[in-house]
Structure formats: structure tokens, C-alpha cells
Design a protein around this motif. Structure first.
Motif, short mmCIF file in Angstrom:
data_model
loop_
_atom_site.label_atom_id
_atom_site.label_comp_id
_atom_site.label_asym_id
_atom_site.label_seq_id
_atom_site.Cartn_x
_atom_site.Cartn_y
_atom_site.Cartn_z
N VAL A 151 0.88 -1.17 0.00
CA VAL A 151 0.00 0.00 0.00
C VAL A 151 0.92 1.22 0.00
N LEU A 152 0.73 2.11 -0.96
CA LEU A 152 1.57 3.31 -1.08
C LEU A 152 0.80 4.51 -0.54
N PRO A 160 -3.04 1.85 -9.09
CA PRO A 160 -4.31 2.06 -8.39
C PRO A 160 -4.14 3.04 -7.23
N VAL A 161 -3.94 4.30 -7.56
CA VAL A 161 -3.68 5.33 -6.55
C VAL A 161 -4.72 6.44 -6.69
N GLY A 162 -5.45 6.69 -5.62
CA GLY A 162 -6.42 7.78 -5.60
C GLY A 162 -5.92 8.91 -4.71
N CYS A 163 -6.72 9.94 -4.56
CA CYS A 163 -6.29 11.10 -3.77
C CYS A 163 -7.41 11.45 -2.78
N LEU A 164 -7.04 11.45 -1.51
CA LEU A 164 -8.02 11.78 -0.47
C LEU A 164 -7.75 13.19 0.05
N MET A 165 -8.78 14.00 0.04
CA MET A 165 -8.64 15.38 0.53
C MET A 165 -9.97 15.82 1.13
N GLY A 175 -3.08 2.57 -3.40
CA GLY A 175 -2.31 3.76 -3.05
C GLY A 175 -3.20 4.97 -2.81
N LEU A 176 -2.70 5.85 -1.96
CA LEU A 176 -3.44 7.06 -1.61
C LEU A 176 -2.48 8.24 -1.58
N LEU A 216 5.66 7.82 1.40
CA LEU A 216 6.60 8.72 0.73
C LEU A 216 6.34 10.15 1.16
N PHE A 217 7.39 10.81 1.60
CA PHE A 217 7.34 12.24 1.93
C PHE A 217 8.26 12.92 0.92
#
Ligand SMILES: [Zn+2]
Length: 456
Positions: free
Chosen positions: A182-183, A310-315, A248-249, A223-224
Motif C-alpha cells: 500500500v503506497l 491504483p492510486v487515488g487522492c483523499l482530501m 495507493g493514496l 513517501l514524503f
């Protein structure tokens, strides 16, 4: 592993207070896509989690991009003819356009003005500006500050360095029973901006802490990184490992008072997309699901067609849509402890779904098994069935080896924790058997010490 249960044992006010306090400590640092600001930030994160720090030299080719020169700044000001600092970098690091080249000159206001940026319709706010790839210098002022500048000569000074150095990023890897990963990615390149930058860093750090020392099915990689060039650099250096990324998120803008927004991966039907949508549907706050678009944060790179991860963006509030975005008003008052705590809860809920989503097979598929004799049903009939029993019936009916617990949660309208706990009870009672090959075994031990390494 059930992170929500862990969080439920803590006082949410305390959790929110700790998250906000960490953001407050990071806030004053003048970060950029390279330089000592991001190093200081990573060093503070490294005190809390196992963070490996990477330094990639200027000039390194990363796909179609090149790692730029490193930028550092120690001071900047505009002085009036009486020697007073009318604009002072020490008062706000937003006053200098990020990546400004050094300058020391005296010039009339007319010559200075093309280098000044303001927001006329928000006259008290300072804009955030950058010029990473075009050599330039500039000052960002509140509009009122600019209006107060009288004609005359000004001493202009930016004590910055732009020279060959490194791009710095941090990576926290938590191995699980599976090598599938999981990224979690967040950008660490904005100076004193709270929602756009610090909220993501703060939540990601807390999640890595929460996951540390637990049995994990998946391996987790945090990752930072500096935005855009950092994600591109990481992908260029880890191209062959990206096949391990199952979910991934990107975490950003997740501390303000706005409702949640989840931007789907380019695939649109990835398990992370479904898990995020499901958790948000049950989180008790307003939430909107957005389709993928090729503009936004680093999901742009992870979801570029060559990777299509498979990476989305949570905000919460969406970038560019709220007035405080990229201004001095995105400050520590704009992010709120209670919203940070709720955002952490949503992330924990999403990880819980990913960790525990599996398939079972009903061992009594011919008619309903008699739950009463197993103490799994109420003893007297007639009343409407309770939520627990309802969840058990859903799990029994759809545990055919094909439907996952998330499938059943979606179809039943019940929350994943309710479905999962029903499956747990039925499994303990011998009515279900797992039908996937997930081992559920304990995770491998983590590396023993945080380490700082360079890879050039
Ligand atoms: Zn931004």
C-alpha cells in the motif's frame, strides 16, 4: 489488524490536538522542492517513524525531467529609503517567491513592481508563488502592503543560493506478511502552508506510527516527497518495484473544515477506489467521489498511462477551489484538530477495509443454517431482526467464495466493520471457511533503527 479499534481507545480531542501540534511545529520551516527546509521537515518526521532519507543529485535524469539545482534561502527584505524593512522574509517565508535567484540592488518602485505579486481581491493575504524552472526573483505581499509603498528607491535583497546539490525525499517502509504494498504519498515542499502540505504530512506520519508494531497483511510504503518532481524521481528510481503496489493514496488538503473528496484512480474501479468510497459513505460527514482527471497532485504521476497504478487522492476541500488555497490564509487556524482527527479515522477505516477484505465460503449453503442453536440468533421470534443478525445473514448468503466482504458491505448497505465482525463470528462458529489464500500471519520484523542513507 484493526486500526479503528486502536483509535477508538484514544480520546479524539487528544488525537486532534497532537496532530495539530505536530503541524504547528512544521509550519515555520521554509520548505521547497529541494534544500534544507525539506531536510529539516524530514528530520522531524524521522524522530517519530522509521524514515530513510534519500538524496538525489542535481542533474539526475528522471524520465523527461531533470533534478534541478538545490535552493536555499536565509534572508530577504525590501527596505525603504529610511532603512526600514517594509517587507521581511523573517516575518513570513511566503514573502519571497520560492526558488528566487539571489538579488541585492537598489531600485525605484516602478522597477520593483514587476517583481511583486499580490491578490487584489484578498488585500490582507500574501500569495504563495514559485518559479522552479525559470530563473527569476520576486516578492509576495499583501495587496495593502503594496499600496502602502510610496514612490522612491528601495533596497531589495534576497540571500538565496541556487547551486548543484540534491533533491531530498523520505521513505518509511513497513513490511507486512505480503510483499504486496500500500503506497501513501504526500508532498513536503510547500513553505508555511497548513492544509496544502502539512495536513497530509501530519496524517501520514500518524498513520505510519499507528501501523508500526502491528501485524499487517500488506507492506506499507510512505513517501514524503517534493510535489511533482519528487514523485517523478521516486517512480524513475523504483520503476520495477511499482508492480507490488496494490493500493495507493495521495493525502493532501485533509485538515480544513470542508467535506471529504476522494478522487478516483485512473482505473476508476480499483479496490482502493471502492474502499475509500465505502468508508466515506459511512463516515458521517459529507463526502463526494470525483472521477480521475490528469490535473491535481502526485496521483497524476502514479496514474500516468505508463504506470496506471491504483492510486487515488483523499482530501477535504479540493485544491484551487477554496479562497485560502496557496495564500497565507492557509494557516494553522485553517486546519482544525477535530477535522484532522476525523481524517485520520477515515484513513484508518480505509486501511482496515484493505487489510481485512477477503472471501469466505459458507459451509452450510443449503438453506439457512440454524443460528439459534449456535446462540447466533435472538431466542424469541417476532421482532424485527437486529443489525448484527442482519449482517450475519448477508455474510452467510453471499459467502460463496466469489463475493468479498467489501462486495457484501456495498450490496447490503451495511458498514464494512459490521460485515467483517459478522464474518468473524460465523468463522469462529465453524459456519465459514476462508476461500482466499491470504495467510493472515504475523508480519516480518521491521528494521531496527532509523537510518539516513545516500544513494549517489
Ligand atoms: Zn500546493
Amino acid at each position: 489488524m484493526r486500526l479503528l479499534k486502536e483509535l477508538d481507545q484514544k480520546d479524539p480531542v487528544e488525537v486532534g490536538g497532537e496532530l495539530h501540534a505536530f503541524a504547528s511545529r512544521l509550519y515555520p520551516i521554509c520548505r521547497s522542492i529541494t534544500g534544507d527546509g525539506i531536510r529539516q521537515t524530514l528530520a522531524m518526521i524521522q524522530k517519530r517513524i522509521l524514515l530513510k532519507i534519500f538524496e538525489v543529485p542535481t542533474g539526475t535524469e528522471v524520465f523527461d525531467w531533470t533534478v534541478p539545482q538545490e535552493w536555499n534561502i536565509s534572508d530577504a527584505y525590501i527596505k525603504d529609503s529610511r532603512g526600514r524593512r517594509v517587507v521581511d522574509f523573517q516575518a513570513s517565508n511566503l514573502h519571497v517567491m520560492n526558488y528566487s535567484t539571489p538579488v541585492r540592488a537598489t531600485m525605484p518602485l516602478s522597477q520593483l513592481k514587476p517583481h511583486i505579486f499580490t491578490i487584489p481581491h484578498r488585500p490582507d493575504w500574501i500569495p504563495y508563488r514559485t518559479s522552479y524552472y525559470k530563473k527569476d526573483w520576486g516578492f509576495c505581499l499583501s495587496h495593502n502592503q503594496m499600496l502602502a509603498l510610496a514612490d522612491g528607491d528601495y533596497e531589495v535583497c534576497i540571500v538565496s543560493k541556487l547551486e548543484d546539490g540534491f533533491l531530498t525525499y523520505g521513505e518509511c517502509f513497513l513490511p507486512g506478511a505480503s510483499t504486496d504494498e500500500v503506497l501513501i504519498s504526500c508532498h513536503a515542499c510547500h513553505p508555511s502552508l497548513a492544509n496544502d502540505n502539512l495536513s497530509g504530512l501530519t496524517i501520514a506520519t500518524a498513520l505510519a506510527e499507528l501501523l508500526s508494531g502491528r501485524d499487517r497483511h500488506y507492506s506499507y510504503r510512505f513517501l514524503f516527497i517534493p510535489g511533482t518532481i519528487g514523485a517523478i524521481t521516486w517512480l524513475a528510481r523504483n520503476r520495477e518495484n511499482t508492480a507490488r503496489i496494490r493500493h495507493g493514496l495521495v493525502l493532501t488538503g485533509i485538515g480544513d473544515a470542508g467535506g471529504f473528496h476522494y478522487k478516483k484512480s485512473r482505473r476508476g474501479d480499483a479496490e482502493i477506489d471502492r474502499a475509500a468510497a465505502h468508508v466515506l459513505q459511512h463516515c458521517g460527514e459529507s463526502a463526494e467521489i470525483l472521477d480521475f482527471s490528469p490535473y491535481g497532485y502526485d496521483e497524476r504521476q502514479y496514474c500516468s498511462p505508463g504506470f496506471n497504478l491504483p492510486v487515488g487522492c483523499l482530501m477535504r476541500s479540493v485544491w484551487g477551489t477554496f479562497p485560502e488555497y496557496h495564500t497565507s490564509a492557509d494557516n494553522l487556524d485553517f486546519i482544525r484538530p477535530e477535522q484532522l482527527a476525523k481524517s485520520l479515522r477515515v484513513c484508518a477505516g480505509i486501511f482496515d477495509v484493505l487489510e481485512n477484505n477477503r472471501r469466505y465460503r459458507n459451509l452450510n449453503p443449503y438453506c439457512e443454517p440454524q443460528l439459534g442453536k449456535r446462540n447466533l440468533y435472538r431466542s424469541t421470534g417476532g421482532e424485527s431482526i437486529g443489525a448484527e443478525i442482519n449482517a450475519r445473514l448477508w455474510v452467510l448468503n453471499f459467502s460463496d467464495g466469489e463475493h468479498s466482504l467489501l462486495d457484501i458491505a456495498e450490496r447490503s448497505g451495511l458498514s464494512f466493520p459490521a460485515i467483517e465482525s459478522a464474518a468473524d463470528v460465523l468463522f469462529q462458529s465453524g459456519l465459514l471457511e476462508p476461500s482466499d489464500d491470504r495467510s493472515g500471519s504475523a508480519s516480518r520484523p521491521e528494521a531496527s533503527l532509523p537510518s539516513r542513507s545516500s544513494v549517489f
